[in-house]
Motif scaffolding. Structure first.
Motif, short mmCIF file in Angstrom:
data_model
loop_
_atom_site.label_atom_id
_atom_site.label_comp_id
_atom_site.label_asym_id
_atom_site.label_seq_id
_atom_site.Cartn_x
_atom_site.Cartn_y
_atom_site.Cartn_z
N LEU A 1 -22.99 -13.33 -9.71
CA LEU A 1 -24.26 -13.93 -10.17
C LEU A 1 -24.11 -15.41 -10.46
O LEU A 1 -25.09 -16.13 -10.55
N LEU A 2 -22.87 -15.87 -10.62
CA LEU A 2 -22.60 -17.29 -10.84
C LEU A 2 -21.51 -17.74 -9.89
O LEU A 2 -20.72 -16.92 -9.42
N THR A 3 -21.50 -19.03 -9.58
CA THR A 3 -20.32 -19.59 -8.91
C THR A 3 -19.79 -20.70 -9.80
O THR A 3 -20.51 -21.19 -10.68
N SER A 4 -18.55 -21.06 -9.58
CA SER A 4 -18.04 -22.17 -10.39
C SER A 4 -17.31 -23.16 -9.50
O SER A 4 -16.85 -22.81 -8.41
N ARG A 5 -17.26 -24.43 -9.97
CA ARG A 5 -16.49 -25.46 -9.27
C ARG A 5 -15.86 -26.34 -10.33
O ARG A 5 -16.34 -26.37 -11.48
N TYR A 6 -14.79 -27.01 -9.97
CA TYR A 6 -14.11 -27.88 -10.92
C TYR A 6 -14.55 -29.32 -10.69
O TYR A 6 -14.61 -29.78 -9.55
N GLY A 7 -14.86 -30.02 -11.80
CA GLY A 7 -15.27 -31.43 -11.70
C GLY A 7 -14.05 -32.34 -11.68
O GLY A 7 -12.93 -31.87 -11.56
N ASP A 8 -14.31 -33.67 -11.80
CA ASP A 8 -13.19 -34.62 -11.82
C ASP A 8 -12.58 -34.64 -13.22
O ASP A 8 -13.27 -34.42 -14.21
N PRO A 9 -11.28 -34.95 -13.30
CA PRO A 9 -10.63 -35.02 -14.62
C PRO A 9 -11.30 -36.07 -15.50
O PRO A 9 -11.67 -37.14 -15.02
N THR A 10 -11.52 -35.72 -16.78
CA THR A 10 -12.13 -36.67 -17.71
C THR A 10 -11.10 -37.04 -18.76
O THR A 10 -10.44 -36.16 -19.29
N PRO A 11 -10.98 -38.35 -19.10
CA PRO A 11 -9.94 -38.76 -20.04
C PRO A 11 -10.13 -38.17 -21.43
O PRO A 11 -9.16 -37.84 -22.09
N VAL A 12 -11.39 -37.98 -21.85
CA VAL A 12 -11.61 -37.52 -23.21
C VAL A 12 -11.05 -36.12 -23.44
O VAL A 12 -10.77 -35.73 -24.55
N ARG A 13 -10.88 -35.38 -22.39
CA ARG A 13 -10.39 -34.00 -22.51
C ARG A 13 -8.90 -33.90 -22.22
O ARG A 13 -8.43 -32.86 -21.74
N GLY A 14 -8.17 -34.95 -22.48
CA GLY A 14 -6.74 -34.90 -22.18
C GLY A 14 -6.52 -34.90 -20.69
O GLY A 14 -5.56 -34.31 -20.20
N GLY A 15 -7.46 -35.49 -19.94
CA GLY A 15 -7.30 -35.60 -18.50
C GLY A 15 -7.55 -34.31 -17.77
O GLY A 15 -7.12 -34.13 -16.64
N ARG A 16 -8.24 -33.39 -18.40
CA ARG A 16 -8.45 -32.10 -17.75
C ARG A 16 -9.85 -31.99 -17.17
O ARG A 16 -10.81 -32.50 -17.74
N ALA A 17 -9.97 -31.28 -16.03
CA ALA A 17 -11.26 -31.15 -15.33
C ALA A 17 -12.17 -30.16 -16.04
O ALA A 17 -11.70 -29.27 -16.74
N LYS A 18 -13.49 -30.34 -15.88
CA LYS A 18 -14.45 -29.36 -16.38
C LYS A 18 -14.71 -28.33 -15.31
O LYS A 18 -14.58 -28.61 -14.13
N ALA B 1 -26.01 -20.86 -10.87
CA ALA B 1 -26.48 -19.50 -10.56
C ALA B 1 -26.57 -19.31 -9.05
O ALA B 1 -26.91 -20.23 -8.31
N THR B 2 -26.22 -18.09 -8.60
CA THR B 2 -26.38 -17.77 -7.18
C THR B 2 -27.78 -17.18 -6.98
O THR B 2 -28.52 -16.99 -7.94
N LYS B 3 -28.07 -16.84 -5.73
CA LYS B 3 -29.35 -16.22 -5.43
C LYS B 3 -29.48 -14.88 -6.17
O LYS B 3 -30.50 -14.58 -6.79
N ALA B 4 -28.38 -14.11 -6.11
CA ALA B 4 -28.38 -12.82 -6.81
C ALA B 4 -28.55 -13.04 -8.30
O ALA B 4 -29.20 -12.25 -8.99
N GLY B 5 -27.98 -14.17 -8.82
CA GLY B 5 -28.10 -14.48 -10.24
C GLY B 5 -29.55 -14.74 -10.61
O GLY B 5 -30.04 -14.24 -11.63
N LEU B 6 -30.22 -15.53 -9.77
CA LEU B 6 -31.64 -15.82 -10.04
C LEU B 6 -32.45 -14.53 -10.02
O LEU B 6 -33.30 -14.29 -10.89
N ALA B 7 -32.16 -13.66 -9.04
CA ALA B 7 -32.88 -12.39 -8.94
C ALA B 7 -32.63 -11.56 -10.19
O ALA B 7 -33.56 -10.91 -10.71
N ALA B 8 -31.39 -11.60 -10.68
CA ALA B 8 -31.05 -10.80 -11.86
C ALA B 8 -31.82 -11.31 -13.08
O ALA B 8 -32.33 -10.52 -13.88
N ILE B 9 -31.90 -12.65 -13.22
CA ILE B 9 -32.66 -13.22 -14.35
C ILE B 9 -34.11 -12.77 -14.27
O ILE B 9 -34.69 -12.26 -15.23
N GLN B 10 -34.68 -12.94 -13.07
CA GLN B 10 -36.08 -12.57 -12.88
C GLN B 10 -36.28 -11.10 -13.23
O GLN B 10 -37.23 -10.74 -13.93
#
Lengths: 863, 113
Positions: free
Chosen positions: B62-79, B84-93
């Motif tokens: 129902l969801l997909t995830s991706r990693y962003g660019d490293p941010t310095p405030v987080r100790g250089g770690r990516a977010k 939501a996927t199509k199935a996710g939207l359908a599930a919410i609805q």
């Protein structure tokens, strides 16, 4: 890398762990939390994620199993005929397996009920005539006990069954007269009171006894006040000093559990050879420390040969025997029982091979179904799980049915089990049998299901789709089918060869000439109470003349004779003497001695080979009748009539007749030379032999009534034995194992032939199209039948030959169990091979003929 | 595994998380999602609960995830950003429809309490 980061990585993997830590650091900075907060939160996240993953995995496994079971249930229902057949085949094997395992486990495999029972050893004597379990005398016992070093404790005992006096219940009680060391050997403690000690083993010590739990309950109603009360025994009154716990039983093999144990008193003079050697004791010992049974055996042999050297004439031919107690107890039956158990295992494998073939044939029909599921993304593991679930369900159902049937069948087997088999009362469908059945279920499900499952899930999608459409077997599947068929046929042949050996042995045993006519013979042991006195001799003689005359007038009695100093033929016990022949090498040869009345040989049906029987004139003469074995032993090929033999005490006897050798221990027992003297007055205890002209059990009551009228009132009670019953008892093991192996052989044969039928049927079904094309091209029905049967026949012959080869290799294992047959006898293999080949051929013919009736037009149109 | 023919049903927390992801658009990462739920509903959700709910929704497709660019405030770690996927939207609805269907005609009574 910090510890909490490592933990997160372990649970989530590198990238996700980094993202989570990043989130935590961002929040910590925003809210001004200390670094320890990050650690705590990271650990919480890791635990939560691990828990969630575990939960996910378990539910997924459950749902896979549930789905596999659902599919299996549907498949079983869809092919319900095959499924029922598979369950039936497995259930038959499982029933046979459970029953046999219950029997063999109860009797042979289960340890004795004492702590460290594998350290217990039994000690006996043995002679060529009685190679198994000869009782020993106190002389040997004390020598072993004092001079061996392999035993931490040793005990001697003798059983004694007697009748309680009427005022104490009048029931029979089994008493064990034993040394106090028995309780050390068995590591037994009393429930109440105390045990007797060595101080009670001397003449003049107070007569005391320890009683069994069952006897305590029956006789005293479980009252603790039983301690101190007095019981009458044939050896005088005894005071009860202790009660054993419920689970204590000794000896285990006794038909009726012992109720009383009392001290054995052996006067010091009887502990040496000064007063000769009377053998009436059984000996059990506990091995010391790490001593093995072989070391103990050597130790006992060393002490015994030193003892024998001091009196060679008393120990001629005598050997000590030391065996583990469990082996000694079960040795009569262990051999064939293990064979029967092995046969059942073979039967189970036959059943599995059969079911395997059924499932293989079925999976051919399901190829399309399976390929659809594979194309929808089912992994091979999931497909195999689904197919295995099927065989597990089938095997489970079979075990259920098998145990139900076994529960019922066990009653039957228990009642047909030969008498005198130790621990037969322990046979039950208990936890051990259930565990073994569960194991058999898992193993057979795997064995029967694995190959079909792997086969069905193996081939590529495309080929599966194609094959599903044409419903012909793949090449490897066909190879497996053939392999299973050959295995089945080979194992059936092996089993039939083993059955042939045991059934053949039984027939040979029945065919053995025991030297006398055992049917329609009765025996009565009499011990009239005739007070000592000058006239005693004459009174004994007169009494027996009266007894014989009275019995001759009973209708149905055609002959009466008496004997002393011995037991009836076939019953254990008897008197042994030593014979020498002056002027020859024969000195002190052991021989059975029987004192017999006139007409003994005629009554017993012992054949007179030379000379004459006793007559009244021989009564005070030193006349002797010897048997053929004695004649050969003493005089070689010379004519024995008129020659003399010598007994100890310088008695010289003249041979007046030669009779046939009597196998006193039964058809399989060895015998020593036998000599007969004419009966003469004393002693009053004799055995009466009655020949009946009608079934013996019909006149037993009349004999008893007649004797009650003639015998003095105060005489001991007597029973009338039917000799044929003893004969049946002696051959009962053979009868039983021949019966058991026949049953197993028949079941295996039916299952095996059924397998041949089913496999040929499948082969025909899979080749319908090919057959139709051949017929369309002009093949005749005969040719089709011939080619189909030829294929089956090749497999049959291969299997039968492999089976014969396997039994040939296993022949050595049979050697100790068979009687009168060489395990390598060609006939043993010819019988099963022929049976299997002929029956298998017929079974293959039926589906082959069906193939010939295929209508090419109809078949090709539908395909 | 049986293919999802009907839309998946969502638990309460799952629905909240899905809706937060929709609200946040491109910026939906765990910290922001938790903040959004707290801000709009006043409900404080445990960090691990949010995390494993996100994992589960992704697992269900129902969801997909991706990693962003490293941010310095987080100790250089990516977010890790979720969408939501199509199935996710359908599930919410589907979930909202279910609630709507069940609340139909109850508005008067529900407002009073």
């Amino acid at each position: 890398v910090t510890l909490h980061e490592r933990l997160l990585r372990l649970v989530l993997g590198h990238q996700k762990a980094a993202a989570v830590l990043g989130d935590l650091e961002e929040e910590a900075e925003r809210a001004g939390k200390p670094p320890s907060w990050i650690v705590v939160e990271a650990v919480r996240c890791a635990t939560a994620a691990a828990g969630a993953a575990l939960y996910r995995r378990t539910t997924r496994m459950f749902s896979t199993t549930r789905l596999a079971l659902r599919d299996a249930r549907r498949a079983i229902w869809r092919f319900r005929a095959t499924s029922a057949l598979a369950v039936l085949i497995l259930a038959i094997s499982m029933t046979a397996g459970a029953v046999t395992y219950a029997v063999v486990d109860g009797i042979v495999l289960r340890p004795l009920p004492y702590p460290d029972s594998h350290r217990l050893a039994s000690l006996f004597g043995a002679t060529p005539a009685e190679p198994r379990t000869l009782q020993v005398s106190p002389v040997e016992y004390y020598a072993w006990r004092e001079q061996t070093t392999s035993f931490e404790s040793m005990a001697a005992y003798r059983p004694w069954v007697f009748q309680l006096p009427p005022d104490q219940g009048g029931t029979p009680v089994s008493m064990i007269i034993t040394t106090a060391s028995l309780f050390d050997v068995l590591r037994a403690r009393p429930l109440l009171g105390e045990l007797f000690t060595e101080a009670h083993e001397v003449d003049g010590a107070e007569a005391v006894a320890v009683i069994g739990h069952g006897f305590w309950q029956r006789r005293f109603g479980g009252d603790p006040a039983a301690i101190g009360s007095t019981i009458s025994t044939p050896t005088g009154p005894v005071r009860v000093i202790g009660v054993m716990p419920r689970e204590f039983a000794f000896p285990v093999e006794a038909a009726a559990p012992a109720g009383i144990w009392r001290p054995l008193v052996v006067p010091p003079e009887n502990r040496t050879l000064a007063t000769g050697r009377a053998s009436y004791l059984e000996v059990i010992g506990r091995l010391r420390g790490e001593i093995t049974i072989e070391e103990a055996r050597a130790d006992v042999a060393r002490v015994s040969s030193a003892l024998a050297a001091t009196a060679p004439q008393l120990y001629a031919n005598w050997q000590p025997r030391t065996e583990l107690a469990i082996d000694a107890m079960t040795e009569r039956v262990a051999g064939w029982m293990r064979l029967v158990l092995a046969a059942v295992a073979v039967l189970l494998v036959i059943g599995c091979a059969n079911v395997s073939n059924l499932l293989l044939a079925r999976s051919a029909h399901r190829a399309r179904d399976i390929s659809v599921r594979a194309s929808l993304g089912a992994t091979r593991a999931q497909l195999v799980a689904g197919l295995l679930a099927e065989s597990f369900l089938l095997a489970g159902a079979a075990v259920g049915c098998g145990l139900l049937a076994a529960h019922w069948l066990l009653e039957l087997v228990r009642s047909t089990l030969p008498a005198g088999i130790p621990r037969a009362d322990l046979i039950a469908l208990d936890r051990r049998v259930l565990a073994a059945s569960a194991l058999a279920c898992v193993v057979s499900a795997l064995v029967a299901g694995l190959v079909p499952a792997l086969q069905a899930s193996r081939t590529s999608l495309a080929s599966m789709m194609r094959e599903g459409a044409s419903a012909t077997g793949s090449r490897s599947r066909r190879l497996w089918q053939h392999g299973f068929l050959v295995t089945q046929v080979a194992l059936v042949t092996l089993l039939l060869a083993a059955s042939t050996l045991l059934v053949g042995s039984f027939l040979r045993v029945l065919g053995v000439d025991v030297g006398f006519a055992h049917p329609q013979l009765l025996g009565v042991r009499l011990n009239p109470n005739i007070p000592a006195g000058p006239e005693r001799d004459i009174r004994v003689r007169d009494l027996y003349i009266r007894v014989e005359d009275a019995l001759r007038s009973v209708s149905g009695v055609s002959g009466v004779a008496t004997l002393t100093g011995a037991q009836l033929p076939l019953y254990r016990g008897g008197m042994t003497t030593r014979v020498s022949v002056r002027g020859s090498a024969v000195t002190d040869v052991p021989a059975d001695l029987r004192n017999v009345s006139d007409r003994y040989f005629e009554t017993a049906g012992i054949r007179l080979l030379q000379g004459r029987e006793f007559s009244a004139a021989d009564r005070h003469q030193n006349a002797v009748v010897i048997d053929e074995l004695a004649a050969r032993h003493f005089f070689g090929s010379a004519n024995p009539l008129g020659r003399t033999i010598n007994l100890p005490n310088r008695i010289e006897l003249r041979v007046i007749g030669v009779v046939s050798n009597v196998r006193t221990l039964g058809p399989e027992g060895a015998t020593q030379p036998q000599i007969y003297r004419s009966i003469d007055g004393e002693p009053p205890a004799r055995v009466l032999l009655v020949r009946a002209s009608v079934p013996p059990s019909d006149i037993a009551p009349a004999i008893k009534a007649t004797l009650d009228g003639v015998m003095p009132r105060s005489s001991a009670r007597f029973t009338v034995d039917v000799v044929e019953e003893q004969y049946r008892l002696l051959t009962a093991d053979r009868r039983f194992n021949a019966w058991m192996m026949t049953a197993l052989g028949v079941v295996a044969f039916v299952v095996g032939v059924g397998g041949v039928y089913a496999t040929t049927g499948t082969m025909v079904a899979q080749r319908r199209k090919e057959i139709a094309i051949r017929m369309a091209l002009g093949a005749t029905a005969t040719r089709v039948v011939r080619s189909m049967t030829a294929a089956a026949a090749r497999l049959l012959v291969l299997g039968a030959l492999l089976g014969a080869l396997a039994s040939w290799i296993a022949a050595d294992a049979f050697r100790s169990i068979v009687f009168g047959i060489e395990p390598t006898d060609l006939l043993v293999y010819l019988v099963p091979v022929t049976l299997v080949a002929v029956a298998g051929g017929l079974a293959a013919l039926v589906p082959a003929r069906r193939a010939a009736r295929i209508d090419p037009l109809v078949t090709l149109r539908t395909e | 595994m049986t293919p999802a023919i009907r839309p998946a049903t969502l638990g309460e927390l799952e629905l909240l998380v899905m809706l937060a992801v929709l609200q946040l658009g491109d910026g939906a990462y765990p910290v922001a999602i938790r903040d959004a739920i707290e801000e709009r509903t006043g409900r404080v959700v445990a960090r691990p609960a949010v995390f494993i709910t996100l994992e589960r929704l992704e697992d269900k497709g129902l969801l997909t995830s991706r990693y962003g660019d490293p941010t310095p405030v987080r100790g250089g770690r990516a977010k890790r950003f979720f969408a939501a996927t199509k199935a996710g939207l359908a599930a919410i609805q589907h979930s909202l429809d279910t609630v709507a269907a069940m609340t139909q005609g109850l508005s008067a009574r529900l407002k009073r309490s």
